[in-house]
Scaffold this motif. Structure first.
Motif, PDB file in Angstrom:
ATOM      1  N   HIS A 169      24.573 206.738 -29.579  1.00  0.00           N
ATOM      2  CA  HIS A 169      25.886 207.478 -29.860  1.00  0.00           C
ATOM      3  C   HIS A 169      26.443 208.379 -29.349  1.00  0.00           C
ATOM      4  CE1 HIS A 169      24.973 205.751 -34.501  1.00  0.00           C
ATOM      5  NE2 HIS A 169      24.591 205.394 -33.555  1.00  0.00           N
ATOM      6  N   ARG A 174      25.808 201.575 -29.487  1.00  0.00           N
ATOM      7  CA  ARG A 174      24.880 200.992 -30.466  1.00  0.00           C
ATOM      8  C   ARG A 174      23.690 200.653 -30.263  1.00  0.00           C
ATOM      9  NH1 ARG A 174      29.436 196.220 -31.261  1.00  0.00           N
ATOM     10  NH2 ARG A 174      28.260 195.169 -29.755  1.00  0.00           N
ATOM     11  N   ASP A 195      23.151 200.935 -36.208  1.00  0.00           N
ATOM     12  CA  ASP A 195      24.845 200.202 -36.197  1.00  0.00           C
ATOM     13  C   ASP A 195      24.776 198.785 -36.439  1.00  0.00           C
ATOM     14  OD1 ASP A 195      26.243 202.456 -34.958  1.00  0.00           O
ATOM     15  OD2 ASP A 195      24.630 202.409 -33.458  1.00  0.00           O
TER      16      ASP A 195
END
Length: 206
Positions: A169, A174, A195
């Motif tokens: 992140h 992701r 995610d």
């Protein structure tokens, strides 16, 4: 939804959408005449290589044929209602797949175990988001992503930790673990901050 319908078919994708999936993960190969089709393995059930068949021949191969959709068929089904996560199984067709996704225009991304291919796509400056798959823990996930021009990390789910997610992140990436078919493991991964979850049954994750 491979638990309800054969994987990589329009029926399976339709069921996933009906169950509330906001992403569809699929695998692609290309026929001898350059048609991108959706199928997990490079061969059909009878051992025939997809790359050796034209699209017309593929449609006449018995049980496999009618169930093997083209990527264009998937576009028509999904119509932007979910992000398409396209795993390229066959090295060398990445340019064709990238061009198709750009023409489609809906949310989409490419990922693969073929890391050199992902790096080639990155060097080609494709605007399609890129990702890398892995099932053994790399020494440094940030280096892995940066060295291949990718932003999406697709780890085998047991390898995911909160620290790994935090590092990805921090670079704008992701983390989407695969294949999560246990509610307890799904809950652990959510706490880690992933995610997305790649699963065989969207209903389980609801």
């Amino acid at each position: 939804m491979p638990r309800l319908a054969r994987e990589n078919t329009l029926d399976s994708f339709s069921l996933a959408l009906e169950a509330g999936a906001d992403g569809i993960e699929l695998d692609v190969h290309a026929t001898s005449d350059g048609v991108v089709v959706v199928h997990h393995d490079p061969t059909l059930a009878d051992g025939t290589a997809i790359a050796c068949l034209s699209r017309a021949q593929l449609s006449d191969t018995g049980d496999d044929g009618p169930l093997v959709p083209t990527l264009a068929d998937v576009f028509q089904l999904v119509r932007g209602r979910a992000e398409l996560f396209v795993e390229i199984k066959e090295d060398g067709i990445e340019g064709l797949v990238s061009d198709m996704l750009l023409a489609y225009g809906g949310p989409s991304a490419i990922h693969s175990f073929h890391l050199a291919m992902i790096a080639r796509l990155a060097r080609s400056a494709t605007p399609v988001r890129l990702g890398v798959l892995y099932e053994e823990e790399p020494l440094d996930v940030v280096t892995l992503l940066e060295s291949h021009g990718a932003l999406d990390l697709w780890p085998h789910h047991p390898l995911v930790t909160a620290m790994l997610v935090e590092r990805v992140h921090a670079m704008g990436g992701r983390v989407i673990p695969w294949t999560v078919n246990d509610v307890g493991e799904a809950a652990r991964l959510v706490v880690c901050g992933v995610d997305g979850l790649c699963s065989d049954d969207v209903r389980m994750l609801a």
